[in-house]
Write a protein that holds these residues in place. Structure first.
Motif, mmCIF file in Angstrom:
data_model
loop_
_atom_site.group_PDB
_atom_site.id
_atom_site.type_symbol
_atom_site.label_atom_id
_atom_site.label_comp_id
_atom_site.label_asym_id
_atom_site.label_seq_id
_atom_site.Cartn_x
_atom_site.Cartn_y
_atom_site.Cartn_z
ATOM 1 N N PRO A 84 -31.996 -78.873 11.405
ATOM 2 C CA PRO A 84 -31.775 -79.107 12.523
ATOM 3 C C PRO A 84 -30.757 -78.782 13.338
ATOM 4 N N ASP A 85 -30.319 -77.397 14.112
ATOM 5 C CA ASP A 85 -28.836 -77.018 14.527
ATOM 6 C C ASP A 85 -28.194 -78.169 15.906
ATOM 7 N N LEU A 86 -27.778 -78.863 15.693
ATOM 8 C CA LEU A 86 -27.280 -79.561 17.179
ATOM 9 C C LEU A 86 -26.343 -79.528 17.768
ATOM 10 N N TYR A 87 -25.961 -79.161 18.847
ATOM 11 C CA TYR A 87 -25.257 -78.999 20.033
ATOM 12 C C TYR A 87 -23.684 -79.827 19.536
ATOM 13 N N GLU A 88 -23.062 -79.569 18.159
ATOM 14 C CA GLU A 88 -22.001 -80.777 18.134
ATOM 15 C C GLU A 88 -20.639 -80.988 19.196
ATOM 16 N N HIS A 89 -20.581 -80.622 19.629
ATOM 17 C CA HIS A 89 -19.179 -80.748 20.984
ATOM 18 C C HIS A 89 -19.963 -81.288 21.971
ATOM 19 N N LEU A 90 -21.410 -81.845 21.630
ATOM 20 C CA LEU A 90 -21.937 -82.764 23.087
ATOM 21 C C LEU A 90 -21.953 -84.397 22.222
ATOM 22 N N THR A 91 -22.053 -85.477 23.069
ATOM 23 C CA THR A 91 -22.623 -86.205 22.411
ATOM 24 C C THR A 91 -23.604 -87.005 22.034
ATOM 25 N N GLY A 92 -24.499 -87.873 21.420
ATOM 26 C CA GLY A 92 -25.637 -88.364 21.811
ATOM 27 C C GLY A 92 -26.595 -88.375 22.771
ATOM 28 N N ILE A 93 -25.989 -89.350 23.651
ATOM 29 C CA ILE A 93 -26.079 -89.354 24.416
ATOM 30 C C ILE A 93 -26.013 -87.651 25.589
ATOM 31 N N GLN A 94 -25.122 -86.847 25.692
ATOM 32 C CA GLN A 94 -25.093 -86.306 26.599
ATOM 33 C C GLN A 94 -26.568 -84.354 25.991
ATOM 34 N N TYR A 95 -26.402 -84.567 24.398
ATOM 35 C CA TYR A 95 -27.860 -83.783 23.824
ATOM 36 C C TYR A 95 -28.729 -84.530 24.154
ATOM 37 N N LEU A 96 -29.058 -85.774 24.522
ATOM 38 C CA LEU A 96 -30.835 -85.949 24.514
ATOM 39 C C LEU A 96 -30.876 -85.983 26.123
ATOM 40 N N ASN A 97 -30.157 -86.379 26.659
ATOM 41 C CA ASN A 97 -29.972 -85.771 28.148
ATOM 42 C C ASN A 97 -30.585 -83.826 28.658
#
Length: 236
Positions: A84-97
């Protein structure tokens, strides 16, 4: 829930990565998709998820053709690739939101589900940290949580157990069983044959782009272990 009908996919040079396969995944199914590297598993999963175009056959999700209305299919589907490619400049909760916004998940639902699954995967205390600081296993857990945040009717998972520690793997198996008991369906690839044998009520084995076995797990393996059946089929 998922109907793959005479699906084929060819790449440059005309070689078929997948050749005329048909698979039916019903609500409540945990359907394992098994094959060696390069057999056509990821190609099939990507086509089901609507991220890979194809020319032959059709794929329907909840009766809707992904060719005719990909957005409607994607609204009720969650896809997790093997890396999975996740947006690493975000926090975990920001990504879930962010994922919650894409699927129009209400604030109440996303908070409830994020807490439920983050607690289950012991990730709650890390949701405020940047994803770039996460280990591979933590990123895998976050990707799984993000796939569950909109209560998908169909989960399409490519090697979901890779990178998970034994406790997290057990948690994922429990969640998969719970979701299917509630009427969702799961179609996933795995190299861990012991997991497939114990967890899946149905399996399909693919070899060089062709289905060599499919159906109820008990019927496919008979009196043998799934590993024995798999080795026999791919060596024929």
């Amino acid at each position: 829930m998922l109907s793959i009908n005479n699906f084929s996919k060819s790449y440059k040079g005309g070689k078929k990565a997948v050749d005329n396969i048909s698979i039916e995944v019903e609500s409540g199914d945990i359907y394992g998709f098994i094959g060696h590297n390069g057999a056509g598993k990821t190609t099939t999963l990507r086509a089901v998820a609507g991220v890979l175009d194809f020319e032959e056959g059709d794929i329907k999700i909840n009766g809707i053709s992904i060719k005719k209305d990909a957005v409607a299919c994607k609204k009720i589907t969650a896809y997790m690739p093997d890396n999975p490619d996740l947006y690493e400049h975000l926090t975990g909760i920001q990504y879930l939101n962010f994922i919650g916004d894409i699927y129009s998940v209400s604030k109440t639902d996303r908070e409830s589900l994020a807490k439920k699954y983050a607690d289950a995967f012991e990730l709650t205390q890390n949701l405020g940290d940047l994803i770039s600081s996460y280990s591979h296993g933590m990123k895998q857990k976050l990707a799984i949580i993000s796939a569950l945040i909109h209560r998908p009717k169909l989960l399409v998972l490519d090697e979901p157990f890779v990178g998970l520690d034994p406790k997290a793997a057990h948690t994922l198996k429990t969640i998969m069983a719970e979701l299917c008991a509630e009427g969702s369906a799961i179609f996933f690839s795995t190299h861990v044959l012991e997991v497939a044998e114990k967890l899946c009520n149905k399996i399909a084995i693919i070899k060089a782009g062709n289905l060599v076995a499919s159906g109820n797990t008990a019927a496919v393996k008979g009196n043998q272990s799934l590993e024995d059946v798999f080795m026999e089929l791919i060596e024929e």
